[in-house]
Each structure stands twice: as C-alpha cells, then as structure tokens.
Design a protein around this motif. Sequence first.
Motif, PDB file in Angstrom:
ATOM      1  N   LYS A   8      -6.041   5.515  -6.663  1.00 23.72           N
ATOM      2  CA  LYS A   8      -5.001   4.745  -6.584  1.00 23.72           C
ATOM      3  C   LYS A   8      -4.981   4.041  -5.848  1.00 23.72           C
ATOM      4  CE  LYS A   8      -1.605   8.158  -8.121  1.00 23.72           C
ATOM      5  NZ  LYS A   8       0.043   9.366  -7.611  1.00 23.72           N
ATOM      6  N   LEU A   9      -5.017   2.128  -6.295  1.00 26.83           N
ATOM      7  CA  LEU A   9      -5.527   1.359  -4.365  1.00 26.83           C
ATOM      8  C   LEU A   9      -4.264   0.681  -4.807  1.00 26.83           C
ATOM      9  CD1 LEU A   9      -8.349  -0.660  -4.508  1.00 26.83           C
ATOM     10  CD2 LEU A   9      -6.545  -1.771  -5.061  1.00 26.83           C
ATOM     11  N   LYS A  10      -4.036   0.147  -3.353  1.00 25.84           N
ATOM     12  CA  LYS A  10      -2.401  -0.200  -2.671  1.00 25.84           C
ATOM     13  C   LYS A  10      -3.085  -0.865  -2.565  1.00 25.84           C
ATOM     14  CE  LYS A  10       0.328   2.720  -1.209  1.00 25.84           C
ATOM     15  NZ  LYS A  10       1.581   3.657  -0.898  1.00 25.84           N
ATOM     16  N   VAL A  11      -2.371  -2.194  -1.936  1.00 28.60           N
ATOM     17  CA  VAL A  11      -3.073  -3.933  -1.297  1.00 28.60           C
ATOM     18  C   VAL A  11      -1.567  -3.598  -0.625  1.00 28.60           C
ATOM     19  CG1 VAL A  11      -3.152  -6.196  -0.719  1.00 28.60           C
ATOM     20  CG2 VAL A  11      -4.660  -4.362  -2.702  1.00 28.60           C
ATOM     21  N   ASP A  12      -1.822  -4.383   1.055  1.00 30.88           N
ATOM     22  CA  ASP A  12      -0.775  -4.345   1.618  1.00 30.88           C
ATOM     23  C   ASP A  12      -0.510  -5.594   2.291  1.00 30.88           C
ATOM     24  OD1 ASP A  12       1.454  -3.429   3.361  1.00 30.88           O
ATOM     25  OD2 ASP A  12       0.800  -2.394   4.455  1.00 30.88           O
ATOM     26  N   VAL A  13       0.140  -6.774   2.336  1.00 37.40           N
ATOM     27  CA  VAL A  13      -0.462  -7.959   3.241  1.00 37.40           C
ATOM     28  C   VAL A  13       0.554  -7.782   4.167  1.00 37.40           C
ATOM     29  CG1 VAL A  13       0.204 -10.391   2.844  1.00 37.40           C
ATOM     30  CG2 VAL A  13      -0.637  -9.542   0.777  1.00 37.40           C
ATOM     31  N   ASP A  14      -0.202  -7.695   5.691  1.00 41.69           N
ATOM     32  CA  ASP A  14       0.811  -8.294   6.266  1.00 41.69           C
ATOM     33  C   ASP A  14       1.485  -6.911   6.911  1.00 41.69           C
ATOM     34  OD1 ASP A  14       0.832 -10.949   6.389  1.00 41.69           O
ATOM     35  OD2 ASP A  14       2.745 -11.338   5.118  1.00 41.69           O
ATOM     36  N   PRO A  15       0.525  -5.638   7.050  1.00 45.24           N
ATOM     37  CA  PRO A  15       1.154  -4.147   6.645  1.00 45.24           C
ATOM     38  C   PRO A  15       1.749  -4.272   8.995  1.00 45.24           C
ATOM     39  CG  PRO A  15      -1.528  -4.262   7.712  1.00 45.24           C
ATOM     40  CD  PRO A  15      -0.829  -5.530   7.269  1.00 45.24           C
ATOM     41  N   TYR A  16       2.570  -2.950   8.496  1.00 42.60           N
ATOM     42  CA  TYR A  16       3.257  -2.969   9.590  1.00 42.60           C
ATOM     43  C   TYR A  16       3.349  -0.708   9.468  1.00 42.60           C
ATOM     44  CZ  TYR A  16       6.755  -6.318  10.403  1.00 42.60           C
ATOM     45  OH  TYR A  16       6.928  -7.990  10.606  1.00 42.60           O
ATOM     46  N   ASN A  17       2.695  -0.161   8.627  1.00 46.99           N
ATOM     47  CA  ASN A  17       2.190   1.401   8.844  1.00 46.99           C
ATOM     48  C   ASN A  17       0.553   1.211   8.533  1.00 46.99           C
ATOM     49  OD1 ASN A  17       1.945   3.794   8.878  1.00 46.99           O
ATOM     50  ND2 ASN A  17       3.792   4.520   7.366  1.00 46.99           N
ATOM     51  N   PHE A  18       0.291   1.624   9.773  1.00 48.80           N
ATOM     52  CA  PHE A  18      -1.346   1.912  10.023  1.00 48.80           C
ATOM     53  C   PHE A  18      -1.729   3.124   9.295  1.00 48.80           C
ATOM     54  CE2 PHE A  18      -0.743  -1.815  11.554  1.00 48.80           C
ATOM     55  CZ  PHE A  18      -1.778  -3.207  10.977  1.00 48.80           C
ATOM     56  N   MET A  19      -0.103   4.076   8.839  1.00 50.88           N
ATOM     57  CA  MET A  19      -1.198   5.872   8.550  1.00 50.88           C
ATOM     58  C   MET A  19      -1.533   6.135   7.247  1.00 50.88           C
ATOM     59  SD  MET A  19       0.154   6.445  11.495  1.00 50.88           S
ATOM     60  CE  MET A  19       0.210   8.418  11.814  1.00 50.88           C
TER      61      MET A  19
END
Length: 671
Positions: free
Chosen positions: A660-671
């Motif tokens: 599973k690959l997710k892209v998070d643009v402008d991340p807030y959660n770094f967990m």
Amino acid sequence: MKNTEIFNGDIVKVLLPIASDGYDYIVPEKLSVSVGDFVKVPLRNKEEIGVVFSKNVGPLDYDISKVRPILSKLESYHLSENQIEFIKKVADYNLTFLGNVLKMVMGFDELFSDVRPRKKIVNYIPSYESPILSDEQKNASEILSTKLFKGFSVSLLDGITGSGKTEVYFNVINEVLKNPDAQVLIMLPEISLTGQFLSKFQQRFGIQPVLWHSGITKAQRRDNWKAVINGEAKVIVGTRSSLFLPYNNLQLLVLDEEHDSSYKQEDGVIYQGRDMAVLKASVDKIPIILASATPSIETINNVNLGKYSCVKLTSRFGVAIMPDVELIDMKQNKPPKESWGRAWLSSVLVKQIQEKLENKEQIMLYINRRGYAPLVLCNSCGNRLQCPNCNVYLTAHSKDETICCCHHCGYSMRLPVKCDKCGAENPWALCGPGIERIEEEVKNRFPDAKIETISSDIITSQTRLNEIIRKISDNEVDIIIGTQILVKGHHFPNLTLVGVVDGDMSFSSSDLRANENTFQLLTQVSGRAGRDVKKGKVVIQTYNPENSVMQAIKNNDRDSFVKQELEDRKISLMPPFAKLAGVIISSRKKDLLEKFCYMLKQRMPIGIDGIQFYGPIDSPLSYLKNNYRKRFLIVVDKKIKIQDVIKKWLLNVNIPSWIKLKVDVDPYNFM
C-alpha cells in the motif's frame, strides 16, 4: 470548459466514484448529455451511477465496437463547471484518482438508490436578529462585507478568544443572504462544536442551517445533499467533508478555527481542508473568511506576504477581559502521595479550585489523554504491555475493572494476572495520568462537587454531549474535566478557572508543528476562562516554565512566538518556506516491503537543485494494524511543483497487491 451538449454517437469519459480516472462510454441514439450530467452506466456485471466528465476527442487505441453505451441519464441532478474543475484540481494537488474525489462529492453509496420521499428543506427567509456589536466588530463586519460578490478573496478574521468573531461573520452572512439564490458554507473542525453554535445561529437567523457531518443519519444525508444541489439549502454547516458538496450557487465560505489540525484528512483521500477550501473559493470566484484566535503559521505568512487580507479583533466582547496566566513549576511543586493514591494536581492548583468552589464559580481541568493511565508496567521486570497489532503501548481504562486498549487499532484485553515475560503475579503499575485518573483524584479531593468528565471514550453521542454542555451553561456542574473536545468554541459564562494538568504533553510530538500546536492548544483552552463579567484565571502545570512557548502564553505575546517560529522554519527550510510531501509504504510482509522501498530509493531523482529526498526510514509507528510501515520525505523549493516531482519519481512503478502506497502532500502527521 463549456457544458455543451454531447449528442448520440459521441464517446465520452464517465467518472465513477471509484479509484479510477474514468471510463469511455458511447452516447446512444436519442440520448443527449452534457458534461456534469449524472448517468447510469454498466461496469463489469453491475450498473453504476457516474458523471459525464468530458468528451473524448483524442485518437482511440482500442476497438470502438467494444465501447459500451450509457444506459440512462438522471434528469434531476447536474454538476456545474466549477464543481468539475474543483474535482480536477483536488485530485491533481493531492495526487489521487478523480473518482476518489467524486466519491466525496456524491456523499455516499445509497444516494440515488433510496427512493423514499425526500424531506423538503425549508427555504431561508431573512429574519436576522442583529446583535449589539462593538465598534471593533462593526468595523470588521463592514470590511468583510465589502468583499462580497466581487470575486475571489481570502480574509483572515483574527480575533482573540471571546472577541465575538462568530457574530461578525454572522453579520456578513446576513448580507449574502439578501440575495435569495445565494448559498453559504460554514465549516467547523469537529462535530462537537455544533451544539452551542447551532443555538446561536437559530437565535440570530430564526432557523436551523442544513448540517453535513458523519453524525447525521443516512436519510438526513440524502435529503441534505439533494437540497444543496437543488439550491434549497441556503446555509450549510459542516465538517471538512461538507466542502465537496455540489453547491448550486455558493457565494461565501467561512472556515472557523482555521488553524485546527482536524481539517487535515488522514484516511482515504489525504488533504488539508483549509487549503482545499481556499482552492474551492478560488475556483468558484467567491470570498472566503478564515477565522481564528490562533491562526496557523502558514496563514500568518500569507498575510505577511499580502496574499491574504487581515481584520483584527483585539478586545473581548463587552466587559470581559483576558485571563491571567500562571505557570506552576512542577519540579518545585510535586504533588505528595495522598491516602487514596498518587496525586497529579499541585497544591497551588488545588487551593485555587477550592476557592472557586466556595465562590460558586466553575472550573475546567484539561488533559488531552484518554483513559486512566497511558502505560502499564511490570514492577518486577519492566515489561510494558504492548498492542500485538501495533508497536504502541496499551492504555489502561477503568481502574476497578482494568481494560487495556490500543487507541490506534481498537485492540483491547483485560489486565493479565501474570506478566508474560517474568511470570510475576499481579505486578502491574499504572503509570501516568489519563482523564479517568484525574477524575478519580478530583472526586477524592472534592467529594461534594458536581463533576462532569468529557472525552470521546466517555461521551459517545452528540445528544449526550449537548446535554452536558447545557448543564455546564446552566451552572449544574462545578468541575469539568475534559480532553481536546472541550477547548474550542464553547462559551461558559461562569467558568473562571482553567487548570492545565500537563502543559508539556504536546512538546513530545514528532511533528514539526509541535511548538505551534502547543501554543494554539494552550491559548485556546486558556480562552475558556473569564468570558463574561467575572475575570478568569489559567493555571498551567509544566516542568519547563522557562520555555519560550510557555512564556509567550503567560505574557499573551503571540507576536514574539510567531516571529521566532517563522525564523526557525526559515532556517530549517520547513513550511511555509518549502513544500513537503510524505510517501508512506506499508505491507504485512516486512521483507518484501524492504525490497520495494530499496527499489524506490534507487529510482530517486538525485542531484537536482531545490529537491531533497529522505528515506526510506521506519515510521515512528513502524508496525500499525498488522502492517509494517516505512516513509520517504520529499522537501522542495516553493517554486517547484512537488506533485510533478513525485509523479516523475513514481512513473511506471508497478505497485504489487501486497504493497500500500500513500502520498501525503503537506503532511501534518509524521507517525
């Protein structure tokens, strides 16, 4: 893009609410459709509802005879040009399929299959009861009203807690609704804020707005969605998902508590609701008001750059003034052990609680930690109870009948009789305070006080929360113990003391916004005190009172905090001075995950000015819900479109079914 009619024989792209960018269908004879129309089409062995997204004008690389026809057109509903454009831009910015965004627009699966009679939404009839505004509020309302019906603009309504920001934008909304065809969207970060807000709205406008959030029923969702697209719904109040409703004639967007991290969607389509709201306003060419007592660093930077205008409210409404803030150094004020067990409230705070109780004033104690104790430890060998599905420690709930829970996957178990590491019997120590432990202490210290404890574990319905808030407002409660659910938007006139049990908690976050979040959270919770005639007091327990964030809160000095935070971000090349994106890869198969991440690392475009790749590294939560997890982080200069960098990197990457690959643009959660 014009919504011109497309006649029979044309091949069109139909977008479906699934993870795809649409499929080609032929328009049959005697059926005319246009871009934005809802249509029924065959998909595999089923029939699905989709939206005509575009006419196919390019060369086709397949046998046209195999293109299946559109089955029928739904005459009642249509997406506007702006809505189509918004779907495209949201998908492009957040690197997701167009169909995933359409699914949010369509609301839910049963929307068109439910044929029960629809409840008619009462049209809004202007009957606004104008409140008495201060000169500062009047000025702010007039400035914001001048931006109506003049195209796109972003305005920050920057007002201290208790300054009456809601009344200001209500006044502006009333001006919009003088146009009988106009619609207004008010976004709130959480459902829990709607209770008092809706009461105030009805008091001013004489009618309830249309609601959109996860707490309404399927029937309400169906009725409200159709009222929005038909233009019957004039004022819509909702959480972040309300942004994607198919508005008929949206003329104003208000985003309350714009700084709140709840606007960040972490599941499904990952997006930042505040930023997508600004995008929505730009596509629809309408004004948007961002309201907050503690604006985000990004928003303040946009004001500094002149991209956003700013209207300030510097005084509390009426006779109310800002509360005094006292920092309690817990190194010097350690609570002694009491006969009933370990204490967590300092003697200074306990004394002030007693004084307020004697004066029949209300107290709020804040700790943003659910359960009884965040850690269960074996006294014999040091073993910590851990979730079998995640690499996190279990939280103890309900001391008398201890249940240990994982707040990430929902796993729970009774406290075992023996330690599985050393075999010691009943060796468990419950370490640290959660909200239930603070409740236990308060009940022992103040047995005659009327106490209400509020957290998402304890209050499971909006009706129950609204009832508790009513009791607090009516002075039927002496001490309120709450998590973050209580710190935003609520107004309790007799609440004069706020005690923060652990002011340092947010500093332990791995988030680059840890300082910002701590400042915002403690300022917001402090703002619950002294909002009426009686002056308020805030007591913050901390082991680091000399910290610059704590000093800024104590001295009510937001400007110095923001200046320092912006300087630190600029030096470290972090937002708002750079763009970030996270790529999170997970799998149940650890060895295959590592091989896949190694392959991605080999394909990194390196040595390009303004672009930095980091990773792969284990996520702080490296094992979550039975999946192993790794992360990449991309940092680029603001002049570079980060989406293009990621598309180029991941181009032609074959993602196996077990990844599973997710892209998070402008991340807030770094967990």
